[in-house]
Design an enzyme around this catalytic site. Structure first.
Site, PDB file in Angstrom:
ATOM      1  N   CYS B 165       0.796  -1.234   0.000  1.00 14.11           N
ATOM      2  CA  CYS B 165       0.000   0.000   0.000  1.00 14.11           C
ATOM      3  C   CYS B 165       0.826   1.280   0.000  1.00 14.11           C
ATOM      4  O   CYS B 165       0.267   2.375  -0.015  1.00 14.11           O
ATOM      5  CB  CYS B 165      -0.972  -0.028   1.167  1.00 14.11           C
ATOM      6  SG  CYS B 165      -1.986  -1.529   1.095  1.00 14.11           S
ATOM      7  N   HIS B 294      -2.885   7.897   6.035  1.00 16.52           N
ATOM      8  CA  HIS B 294      -3.118   6.567   5.481  1.00 16.52           C
ATOM      9  C   HIS B 294      -4.517   6.114   5.894  1.00 16.52           C
ATOM     10  O   HIS B 294      -5.275   5.634   5.071  1.00 16.52           O
ATOM     11  CB  HIS B 294      -2.039   5.594   5.928  1.00 16.52           C
ATOM     12  CG  HIS B 294      -2.079   4.308   5.169  1.00 16.52           C
ATOM     13  ND1 HIS B 294      -2.045   4.265   3.803  1.00 16.52           N
ATOM     14  CD2 HIS B 294      -2.184   3.019   5.575  1.00 16.52           C
ATOM     15  CE1 HIS B 294      -2.129   3.007   3.391  1.00 16.52           C
ATOM     16  NE2 HIS B 294      -2.220   2.233   4.448  1.00 16.52           N
ATOM     17  N   LYS B 323     -10.431   7.742   2.625  1.00 19.21           N
ATOM     18  CA  LYS B 323     -10.793   6.391   2.177  1.00 19.21           C
ATOM     19  C   LYS B 323     -12.301   6.135   2.252  1.00 19.21           C
ATOM     20  O   LYS B 323     -12.808   5.203   1.636  1.00 19.21           O
ATOM     21  CB  LYS B 323      -9.985   5.353   2.946  1.00 19.21           C
ATOM     22  CG  LYS B 323      -8.511   5.357   2.481  1.00 19.21           C
ATOM     23  CD  LYS B 323      -7.669   4.284   3.115  1.00 19.21           C
ATOM     24  CE  LYS B 323      -6.316   4.130   2.426  1.00 19.21           C
ATOM     25  NZ  LYS B 323      -5.393   5.265   2.589  1.00 19.21           N
ATOM     26  N   PHE B 386       1.998  -3.210   3.970  1.00 19.27           N
ATOM     27  CA  PHE B 386       2.418  -4.486   4.559  1.00 19.27           C
ATOM     28  C   PHE B 386       3.945  -4.587   4.497  1.00 19.27           C
ATOM     29  O   PHE B 386       4.588  -4.021   3.613  1.00 19.27           O
ATOM     30  CB  PHE B 386       1.830  -5.657   3.767  1.00 19.27           C
ATOM     31  CG  PHE B 386       0.435  -6.032   4.182  1.00 19.27           C
ATOM     32  CD1 PHE B 386      -0.259  -5.310   5.129  1.00 19.27           C
ATOM     33  CD2 PHE B 386      -0.184  -7.133   3.614  1.00 19.27           C
ATOM     34  CE1 PHE B 386      -1.554  -5.668   5.515  1.00 19.27           C
ATOM     35  CE2 PHE B 386      -1.470  -7.507   3.981  1.00 19.27           C
ATOM     36  CZ  PHE B 386      -2.154  -6.775   4.925  1.00 19.27           C
TER      37      PHE B 386
END
Lengths: 259, 401
Positions: B165, B294, B323, B386
């Site tokens: 990501c 994020h 998001k 990740f």
């Protein structure tokens, strides 16, 4: 372009039958193979239970990365790193696709997080306690050349030493009928701004790189990372130059001094 | 670092195609999430799906790269005048002097998944990949970069970055190095990720997917909504004496060195990336006017990121996760949310957070649910992936130089 340069301070290598750089160099020089070569790489950075469970891509990457750091006398935690792999772990991709086609809700969470292209980079930074930047790239046949470029531009702009790790695995299952890569192959370089070791000067040029035909390239040509072997054959033979495919009918021409 | 001019920028997400659609959706708080309707047996979750990809085949000369991910790449590339800007750069510098650095998490693995789902058994009992998917290039991560190289004709270094990501945030850093080191004069950067079984069922297996539209930084948040998106930016070194209106001013990259799929408990990697980006930009934290977080809407990510932000920035910072509009677009999050940061710089539109109503007492006053309008000089974007892979970017207006 302006020429990039770097000193090779340490080298790591692993392939079936040639479990370290000394064995690979000896094979390139006289064709000899070591007796009792281990069947699998050994990523000592991981705890024993993690070492057994590590996917082949992670195992080979961590094995050669640690060997290159040890050869360079550098603390792994001190180095930014670049992980280059054409396909990532092909066995895990096959597992993901096969499970999704069969029973998608059975996907293993561990296999899923190991399926990311930066899995080896992640395990390396976790195992070594390294908080420096790491990246994971792919560029088909130009993967190694693009990884080398990224490592050398890090040296040119920021870092005084960088770890470059390159590897590919065996294609399996249905994927293996379309994607071709055989055996496990990995190599790593610790590249430094200065110090002792072979000195690389890199320039991008027009034209396709010749197909590598040194002893290592011929032996390991079925692996997707084989294009990198033009450099490793040159380092083993003490040759003064090598050329790597860099994509779009471009090549990365390397002059090698003081081998 | 030497600042770079942003000559063009664009994003295509679940809220629409191109920059104006993004700005309009942010300003009017029109979200793009819908109930999951992707695939044969959809999980009970919400997704940010881009409409029309099924009806948008690639041009015939690019049919060899045909797949959902490259369709979205092609669609996103046509928006906001990007091809014309690239043509001008090629005329100025030559195609071999323009790098192409793009990020993705899963590239076109959707094509591989489809091949397995449609595989036919041969008389000897083995499975055979469908004829139309016997194209090795769509079964490898560089499918995206290779497609774009052929679609644009650029001949500089061409590479696909795949650090989950953080992928399409890190492309800005890699391109900046190529330009600073003299390997390239300009770069097309960006990222594309599309919905596929791997990520829907993979994140579900990790217990990170919400059954409701995601609620970043809400006290009751319980997971993420996945999305798909594509976006690009064109970077070029500044001409002598030039003060371009929008600039890349800094990047910061770090590793958590902690866990493959859980963030560092004290946000140490995130803090290092943000500090590194501010230092490269040569600015103080107090000079940042907007921070796109994020903010995945998982309980752990948001709490840790908010604490790291509170420790580094004054209470006056406007920080948000977008998001709720797009879903978590994974390898495209870096470029999409950089586009949102650039929109904040260009239009003074500071987005808040969609779907969230109850502030989490564990998060600081920097976290803003409501939109605001204010001219700002610097905007930042955080992208964490990740493997503990972190990247922060700082953008600035020319006048702020």
């Amino acid at each position: 372009m302006s020429t990039l340069s770097a000193t090779v301070a340490g080298i790591g290598f692993w392939s079936d039958g040639l479990p370290d750089w000394a064995a690979a160099r000896a094979f390139a020089r006289d064709g000899g193979l070591p007796a009792n070569a281990p069947a699998k790489p050994s990523p000592h950075l991981l705890a024993p239970n993690e070492r057994r469970r590590a996917p082949p891509s992670v195992a080979v990457a961590l094995d050669v990365a640690l060997a290159a750091c040890q050869g360079a006398g550098r603390d792994p935690a001190s180095l930014p790193s670049v992980f280059a792999s054409t396909h990532g772990d092909l066995g895990i991709t096959d597992y993901m696709c096969a499970t999704l086609a069969d029973t998608p809700t059975d996907i293993s969470p561990t296999k899923f997080h190991n399926s990311v292209h930066n899995a080896a980079a992640g395990y390396w930074t976790i195992g070594s306690g390294c908080m420096r930047t790491t990246t994971a790239i792919s560029a088909y046949r130009a993967t190694f050349a693009q990884g080398l470029l990224e490592a050398m531009t890090q040296l040119a702009t920021d870092a005084d030493a960088v770890l470059l790790v390159a590897y590919d695995t065996t294609a399996t299952g249905l994927l293996g009928t379309v994607t071709h890569s055989e055996g496990l192959l990995g190599a790593a370089l610790v590249l430094a701004r200065d110090g002792a070791g072979p000195r690389l000067s890199a320039t991008l040029r027009d034209g396709d790189a010749p197909v590598a035909d040194g002893p290592l390239a011929r032996r390991l040509q079925a692996n997707a990372m084989a294009p990198m072997l033009a450099l490793f054959d040159a380092l083993a033979a003490g040759a003064a130059s090598a050329s790597l495919p860099a994509g779009a009918h471009r090549q990365l021409a390397l002059d090698i001094a003081g081998v | 670092m030497p600042a770079l001019a942003i000559r063009a920028y664009t994003a295509t997400t679940a809220v629409g195609r191109g920059r104006d659609a993004q700005a309009d959706a942010l300003a009017t708080r029109r979200g793009g999430l819908r109930r999951n309707d992707f695939g044969a047996a959809p999980l009970p979750t919400w997704i940010g799906r881009v409409d029309g990809l099924e009806d948008s085949p690639l041009p015939a000369h690019l049919a060899g790269w045909e797949c959902r991910n490259n369709r979205l790449a092609w669609l996103a590339l046509q928006q906001d005048g990007v091809p014309a800007v690239l043509d001008a750069l090629v005329a100025r510098h030559g195609a071999e002097r323009i790098a192409l650095v793009v990020g993705t998490s899963t590239s076109s693995i959707g094509a591989s998944e489809e091949g397995y789902a449609r595989a036919a058994a041969t008389p000897d009992g083995t499975l055979r990949m469908p004829e139309d998917l016997q194209r090795p290039i769509v079964h490898t991560p560089h499918s995206l970069g290779d497609f774009l190289q052929h679609a644009t004709g650029l001949r500089g270094p061409c590479v696909t970055v795949a650090t989950a990501c953080s992928s399409s945030a890190k492309v800005f850093a890699q391109a900046a190095r190529l330009i600073q080191a003299g390997v390239a004069d300009a770069a097309l950067v960006g990222g594309v990720d599309t919905l596929c079984g791997s990520v829907l069922f993979g994140f579900n297996a990790l217990g990170l997917v919400s059954a409701e539209p995601c609620r970043p930084f809400d006290a009751t948040r319980d997971g993420l909504s996945l999305g798909e998106a594509g976006g690009f930016a064109v970077l070029e070194g500044l001409a002598p004496g030039e003060d371009a209106p929008l600039q890349l001013r800094g990047y910061g990259e770090s590793s958590d060195a902690h866990h493959m799929s859980a963030p560092h408990p004290h946000g140490l990697g995130a803090t290092l990336a943000m500090r590194d980006a501010l230092a490269r930009a040569g600015i103080d934290a107090a000079q940042v006017g907007y921070l796109n977080l994020h903010g995945t809407s998982t309980p752990a990510n948001d709490a840790i990121e908010a604490r790291a932000v509170a420790a580094l920035f004054p209470d006056t910072l406007h920080a948000s996760s977008t998001k709720g509009w797009t879903g978590h677009t994974l390898g495209a999050a870096g470029i999409v949310e950089s586009v949102f940061a650039l929109l904040a710089l260009e239009h003074g539109l500071l987005p808040g957070i969609l779907n969230s109503a109850t502030p989490d007492p564990g998060c600081g006053p920097q976290i803003r649910f409501d939109n605001a309008r204010r001219d700002i000089a610097f905007a930042m974007n955080n992208s964490f992936g990740f493997g503990g892979n972190n990247c922060s970017l700082v953008f600035g207006t020319g006048a702020a130089a």
